[in-house]
Design an enzyme around this catalytic site. Structure first.
Site, PDB file in Angstrom:
ATOM      1  N   GLY A 154      38.332  11.676  43.913  1.00 59.62           N
ATOM      2  CA  GLY A 154      39.392  10.914  43.269  1.00 59.62           C
ATOM      3  C   GLY A 154      39.111   9.439  43.151  1.00 59.62           C
ATOM      4  O   GLY A 154      39.787   8.733  42.397  1.00 59.62           O
ATOM      5  N   ARG A 155      38.117   8.951  43.899  1.00 60.24           N
ATOM      6  CA  ARG A 155      37.765   7.530  43.793  1.00 60.24           C
ATOM      7  C   ARG A 155      36.283   7.287  44.057  1.00 60.24           C
ATOM      8  O   ARG A 155      35.853   6.148  44.140  1.00 60.24           O
ATOM      9  CB  ARG A 155      38.600   6.712  44.770  1.00 60.24           C
TER      10      ARG A 155
ATOM     11  N   ARG B  95      30.563  20.127  49.951  1.00 60.30           N
ATOM     12  CA  ARG B  95      31.507  20.366  51.044  1.00 60.30           C
ATOM     13  C   ARG B  95      31.871  21.847  51.104  1.00 60.30           C
ATOM     14  O   ARG B  95      31.653  22.590  50.145  1.00 60.30           O
ATOM     15  CB  ARG B  95      32.784  19.542  50.808  1.00 60.30           C
TER      16      ARG B  95
ATOM     17  N   ASP C  80      37.725  20.203  52.977  1.00 54.07           N
ATOM     18  CA  ASP C  80      37.072  19.336  51.988  1.00 54.07           C
ATOM     19  C   ASP C  80      36.381  18.147  52.641  1.00 54.07           C
ATOM     20  O   ASP C  80      35.672  17.394  51.960  1.00 54.07           O
ATOM     21  CB  ASP C  80      38.078  18.858  50.933  1.00 54.07           C
TER      22      ASP C  80
ATOM     23  N   ARG D 261      27.662   5.222  50.136  1.00 56.63           N
ATOM     24  CA  ARG D 261      27.366   6.229  51.165  1.00 56.63           C
ATOM     25  C   ARG D 261      26.096   6.987  50.795  1.00 56.63           C
ATOM     26  O   ARG D 261      25.867   7.304  49.620  1.00 56.63           O
ATOM     27  CB  ARG D 261      28.536   7.204  51.300  1.00 56.63           C
TER      28      ARG D 261
ATOM     29  N   ASP E  47      33.143  11.929  55.626  1.00 57.67           N
ATOM     30  CA  ASP E  47      34.469  11.466  55.216  1.00 57.67           C
ATOM     31  C   ASP E  47      35.269  10.895  56.389  1.00 57.67           C
ATOM     32  O   ASP E  47      36.169  11.527  56.926  1.00 57.67           O
ATOM     33  CB  ASP E  47      35.252  12.595  54.539  1.00 57.67           C
TER      34      ASP E  47
END
Length: 486
Positions: free
Chosen positions: A92-93, A183, A252, A176, A262
């Protein structure tokens, strides 16, 4: 060493096609400036550390410029969040800018977090904030230094732009690195949307690129799943042994590689508390420190369900059954080492459990206990750490057991001290230290973030002048619960 324009791209995931991701260009943030960079992470790409000082560095990692060979993609996936299935999540980003191949032939994903809105942003603005970007940067590199498998962080880029979360915050981007960003939720997405052809393409991609050693097995897919189980068992053992609490173990957020992935409202234990919850949104404690082992098993079972299109159920169950004994073996091995033990005895797990029970009732600092235990001969060290316990009689009983156990060990006191200092960190990323660095960075001073990063890159070495980073937290800094907002 290479310059930025010498990076070589080979975008394997993008070649899977549009069913797996959507091409999206990064949306630049205003007035980009370097907050912090990791020389160790840059070395993974064979990048000259001096590249971080160039204006083009901040421009590339803030969306203002893009390599011609890059193919930025927002990946689609789904996942179980706090136990409930969410059918469509996705980046989403964040954008997978591409895959860089280093001189050793290793592929590294360049994933830009905070790169703007994508088709999977839902109601979000596609941005990341400085606070969460710094937290992920520090944690990624700190865990790696501790020997805990993790994604890596190349840099954080700040800006003059602001975004609204609970309050107005500074926008930022994080770059990253990981060998893959696939995932558990990727497999769940194609399973629950009944796309078996795409599911098999993804499985073959992961097998070929990340588990090539499994290709020659009689059942390659099963061998791959078994290896994923093994890697996650070792990962969670390392989390538990070093007191790391992830905070949001949704499927996820689980990497197919068995690495920490994450980072959100994570924390290292301060005072030992098996029931510690680091995520203030987790009111039921689903992702508490004590629950990380069963939740990892639950997540693996969710992945197994998604793989039933290509693997029979019974072999999957058998592979899942390996998780707990593998976890226990890895965890006990790590805890033996933390206690300075080089041999194995049947009662060692009971010795560890009794120690943790004494810690639980006494508010004992988890990290500093093990460090102090290894700094002196056993009998002397027990007298030093005794002062941290409330139940002195209980600790004394444990100390008698431990002393007797150590006397059955080969070697001398100096060898024990060296072994224990090599596995028991003096410095860990305590939340209050991260918070102080974040507050300084939000005021425009990045020196504390950079200093903290340098200290945490050598967690086992005593560093002159850095005693403040090795102390127990103040009362306000203990057991901080962190928001998921980022």
């Amino acid at each position: 060493m290479k310059s930025l324009d010498q990076l070589v791209f080979d975008n394997r995931f993008a070649r899977l096609g549009d069913a797996f991701s959507t091409q999206v260009l990064p949306d630049p943030i205003a007035d980009p400036r370097l907050v912090v960079a990791s020389e160790a992470a840059m070395a993974l790409l064979d990048l000259d550390p001096a590249q971080a000082d160039l204006p083009v560095f901040a421009e590339l990692f803030s969306g203002h410029k893009l390599w011609e060979e890059a193919d930025p993609r927002a990946m689609v996936y789904s996942g179980h969040q706090f136990g409930s299935y969410n059918p469509r999540l996705g980046d989403g980003r964040g954008l997978l800018l591409g895959e860089v191949v280093n001189d050793a032939g290793e592929h590294w994903d360049l994933h830009l977090k905070g790169a703007g809105q994508t088709p999977y942003s839902r109601m979000g603005d596609g941005r990341a904030v400085l606070r969460s970007s710094i937290r992920e940067f520090l944690a990624s590199e700190a865990l790696h230094a501790l020997g805990i498998p993790s994604s890596r962080a190349l840099c954080v880029i700040g800006s003059s732009a602001t975004v609204w979360r609970e309050t107005r915050e500074t926008a930022a981007m994080l770059l990253r690195l990981a060998h893959s960003h696939v995932r558990f939720g990727h497999f769940e997405y194609f399973y629950y949307t009944q796309q078996p052809e795409q599911q098999r393409l993804l499985i073959d991609h992961v097998l070929e690129q990340h588990y090539p050693e499994c290709r020659e097995a009689e059942q390659p897919y099963l061998a791959m799943f078994r290896t994923i189980v093994e890697r996650n068992a070792e990962l969670i053992a390392r989390w538990q042994a070093y007191g790391f609490c992830h905070g949001v173990m949704n499927t996820d957020n689980m990497s197919i590689l068995g690495i920490t992935f994450d980072f959100g409202p994570y924390a290292f234990l301060d005072d030992f508390d098996a029931n510690f919850i680091c995520n203030h949104s987790d009111d039921r404690g689903r992702y508490s420190y004590a629950n990380q082992v069963p939740i990892a098993h639950w997540n693996l079972s969710a992945l197994a369900q998604a793989l039933t299109t290509v693997i029979e159920v019974e072999p999957l169950k058998e592979a899942l059954g390996l998780f707990l004994p593998l976890y226990q073996a890895h965890y006990l091995d790590l805890m033996r080492r933390r206690l300075g033990l080089t041999t194995a005895e049947d009662d060692d797990m009971a010795l560890v459990e009794r120690l943790l029970q004494r810690m639980q009732s006494g508010g004992v600092d988890y990290t500093l206990f093990f460090r102090k235990l290894g700094e002196r001969p056993v009998a002397e060290a027990l007298k030093v750490v005794r002062d941290d316990f409330v139940d002195l009689a209980g600790f004394d009983a444990w100390g008698v057991e431990y002393l007797a156990r150590c006397e059955r060990e080969p070697g001398n006191a100096e060898g024990r001290r060296e072994r224990m200092q090599a596995v028991n960190p003096l410095y860990v990323l305590r939340n209050y230290l991260a918070q102080k660095a974040i507050e300084a960075a939000e005021a425009g001073d990045y020196s504390e973030v950079r200093r903290l990063h340098q200290v945490l890159s050598r967690p086992f070495e005593e560093q002159p002048g850095m005693q403040a980073y090795a102390e127990r937290p103040p009362e306000w800094g203990k057991h901080l619960e962190i928001s998921c907002s980022s």
